[in-house]
Design a protein around this motif. Structure first.
Motif, PDB file in Angstrom:
ATOM      1  N   GLU A   6      -0.925  -9.828  -1.458  1.00 22.08           N
ATOM      2  CA  GLU A   6       0.311  -8.682  -1.120  1.00 22.08           C
ATOM      3  C   GLU A   6      -0.573  -7.815  -0.056  1.00 22.08           C
ATOM      4  N   LEU A  34      -0.236  -1.273  -0.663  1.00 20.41           N
ATOM      5  CA  LEU A  34       0.782  -0.204  -0.258  1.00 20.41           C
ATOM      6  C   LEU A  34      -0.177   1.078  -0.697  1.00 20.41           C
ATOM      7  N   GLU A  45       5.857  -3.809  -9.077  1.00 22.56           N
ATOM      8  CA  GLU A  45       5.993  -5.105 -10.166  1.00 22.56           C
ATOM      9  C   GLU A  45       7.181  -4.605 -11.133  1.00 22.56           C
ATOM     10  N   GLU A 105       2.214   6.294  -7.477  1.00 25.80           N
ATOM     11  CA  GLU A 105       2.821   5.265  -8.327  1.00 25.80           C
ATOM     12  C   GLU A 105       3.702   6.040  -9.509  1.00 25.80           C
TER      13      GLU A 105
HETATM   14  P1  AMP Z   1      -0.083  -4.652 -11.859  1.00 24.29           P
HETATM   15  O1  AMP Z   1      -0.983  -5.264 -13.025  1.00 24.29           O
HETATM   16  O2  AMP Z   1       0.751  -5.422 -11.037  1.00 24.29           O
HETATM   17  O3  AMP Z   1       0.436  -3.654 -12.668  1.00 24.29           O
HETATM   18  O4  AMP Z   1      -1.211  -4.124 -10.859  1.00 24.29           O
HETATM   19  C1  AMP Z   1      -2.095  -3.113 -11.100  1.00 24.29           C
HETATM   20  C2  AMP Z   1      -2.081  -2.073 -10.038  1.00 24.29           C
HETATM   21  O5  AMP Z   1      -2.769  -2.451  -9.122  1.00 24.29           O
HETATM   22  C3  AMP Z   1      -0.901  -1.189 -10.094  1.00 24.29           C
HETATM   23  O6  AMP Z   1      -0.726  -0.217 -11.182  1.00 24.29           O
HETATM   24  C4  AMP Z   1      -1.468  -0.548  -8.644  1.00 24.29           C
HETATM   25  O7  AMP Z   1      -2.185   0.599  -8.960  1.00 24.29           O
HETATM   26  C5  AMP Z   1      -2.144  -1.582  -8.172  1.00 24.29           C
HETATM   27  N1  AMP Z   1      -1.467  -2.381  -7.058  1.00 24.29           N
HETATM   28  C6  AMP Z   1      -0.630  -3.429  -7.542  1.00 24.29           C
HETATM   29  N2  AMP Z   1       0.051  -4.041  -6.410  1.00 24.29           N
HETATM   30  C7  AMP Z   1      -0.356  -3.197  -5.194  1.00 24.29           C
HETATM   31  C8  AMP Z   1      -0.014  -3.169  -4.150  1.00 24.29           C
HETATM   32  N3  AMP Z   1       0.742  -4.044  -3.369  1.00 24.29           N
HETATM   33  N4  AMP Z   1      -0.761  -2.005  -3.183  1.00 24.29           N
HETATM   34  C9  AMP Z   1      -1.583  -1.088  -3.765  1.00 24.29           C
HETATM   35  N5  AMP Z   1      -1.743  -1.174  -5.164  1.00 24.29           N
HETATM   36  C10 AMP Z   1      -1.115  -2.272  -5.812  1.00 24.29           C
END
Ligand code: AMP
Ligand code: GLY
Length: 424
Positions: A185, A188, A283, A192
């Motif tokens: 991905e 970004l 997500e 958050e």
């Molecule tokens: P998730 O397990 O999908 O919650 O991802 C864990 C953490 O990774 C998120 O809370 C964000 O801090 C970071 N994260 C996930 N996707 C992105 C993205 N596309 N850009 C920047 N940070 C991300």
């Protein structure tokens, strides 16, 4: 009513605490629960991931309503199986829980329904993924496609980090079948926020906003954890943004899921990045956040149970939830070493006195009682010290004051939970 909450974390402790306050709640069970939950409700030693075992218990015990905490059993069809056995249960079907269970399902869904999210590509071939990284560069985000117990995401600052994450998932099987595909991905930037809505298949009502600190270290540094603390409300989401999020993310998602034959019922938790170009979906989760639930339950003034039942019955449209006007902060106490290796079995003292303190509630995660009644740490995240206050600063002060009385030298916590809100 006889109710069962499935799960064993501080999220489930907070849900049990809120549900047990309902006049509709007769007997409340939690499976498997933990030492703190056992002080409030009846804990049953079931394995939450063993679907037939949970269903059999509900049938034998004449359970009227089940609330499922963790994503694993949801993605694996616990709700479908309970319904087949004639038992009413809060949470999405396995088909609807794909919103959390498969990152590529959600990415493709966002494309079909114009839901703003990071640009992405999906790979099953390690060589092709590595070639893509060379071309795209860093920073970039690598995600195991399936459920990986919160460990499947790497925010790679360099190409080398990205390559390691790709090789771990696609060549070394570090995440088993959850990592047999990866989603790569766009990175970004922004702040958050966690946006939860209750959903009845067609209608949604937002819960109060919250913000999680995922990184282990102060200043949001170091490796990611399951969450080291939360606060509510999240000042980054004002009323205008709430309306925008409902219109651009939540309502098209609910309609899209229903139109595609997978109506979503339960709690939908959007992890959003508030970028300079507006909010983007990071997500979806098909469940309550942990530790978000701890602050949300402390601020909720309405009876939670009828709202959960209304989700299952498709009757949410007339509901309105009331929230404490103040703020809540939850500080997680974890075992030293977490999120890496840590030791279990250290003794936690001087905690029982705190439960009588006004404005403070201690939700347990990984705790057990020894045979002689001592409270022992039994996991990475162990306690969620959750406090109310008139604003984030005073809620934070109340939480840290309570922590200062807990005697647990083998534990640690971040001293800055809520810092962004206070700085703003
Ligand atoms: P998730 O397990 O999908 O919650 O991802 C864990 C953490 O990774 C998120 O809370 C964000 O801090 C970071 N994260 C996930 N996707 C992105 C993205 N596309 N850009 C920047 N940070 C991300
Ligand atoms: N607070 C992060 C999560 O529940 O996934």
């Amino acid at each position: 009513m006889k109710i069962l909450v499935v799960g064993s974390g501080a999220r489930e402790h907070a849900l049990c605490w809120a549900i047990s306050a309902s006049p509709l709640c007769g007997t409340l069970y939690c499976a498997p629960g933990n030492a703190g939950i056992a002080e409030d409700v009846i804990c049953v030693p079931l394995n939450a991931d063993n679907i037939p075992e949970v269903v059999q218990f509900c049938v034998d015990t004449l359970i009227d309503f089940v609330v499922v905490g963790p994503e694993g059993p949801l993605v694996n069809g616990l709700i479908d199986n309970l319904n087949l056995a004639g038992i009413k249960a809060f949470g999405p079907s396995a088909a609807a829980a794909q919103l959390e269970g498969s990152k590529s399902f959600t990415k493709e869904f966002c494309t079909r329904h114009n839901i703003p999210t990071a640009a992405y590509a999906r790979f099953t071939s390690c060589d092709k993924a590595l070639a893509y990284i060379q071309e795209y560069g860093a920073p970039i985000v690598i995600k195991a496609d399936g459920l990986a117990a919160g460990k499947g995401v790497t925010v790679a600052k360099t190409i080398i980090e990205a390559e390691k994450a790709i090789v771990a998932a696609l060549r070394d099987d570090a995440f088993g079948s959850a990592g047999s595909a990866v989603v790569i991905e766009q990175f970004l930037t922004g702040e958050e926020a966690s946006f939860h809505v209750l959903v009845d298949g067609e209608n949604a009502i937002p819960l109060a906003t919250a913000q999680d600190h995922k990184a282990v270290g102060e200043g949001d540094t170091g490796p990611n954890t399951g969450g080291m603390g939360t606060y509510s409300p999240a000042p980054v989401i004002n009323q205008e943004l709430t309306e925008q999020i409902m219109k651009e993310f939540i309502l098209p998602t609910i309609k899209g899921m229903a139109d595609e034959g997978n109506p979503f019922k339960g709690v939908l938790y959007a992890g959003l990045m508030i970028t300079s170009n507006g909010p983007k979906l990071i997500e979806y989760n098909a469940r309550f956040g942990d530790p978000e639930t701890q602050v949300l339950m402390l601020r909720l003034k309405s009876d939670l149970l009828p709202a959960l039942i209304a989700c299952v019955d498709g009757q949410l449209s007339n509901f309105n939830l009331r929230w404490d006007d103040g703020s809540a902060v939850c500080v997680v106490m974890a075992s030293q070493g977490y999120p890496g290796e840590y030791r279990k079995g250290s003794v936690i003292k001087d905690i029982d006195l705190l439960n009588t303190q006004e404005n403070v509630k201690i939700f347990h995660a990984g705790t057990v009682r020894s045979s002689d009644g001592e409270l022992l740490a039994n996991g990475g995240r162990v306690l969620g010290i959750t406090a109310l206050g008139t604003d984030i600063s005073s809620a934070q002060a109340n939480a840290y004051q309570a922590i200062s009385k807990i005697n647990w030298p083998e534990g640690f916590y971040r001293r800055d939970i809520g810092w962004r809100a206070i700085k703003n």
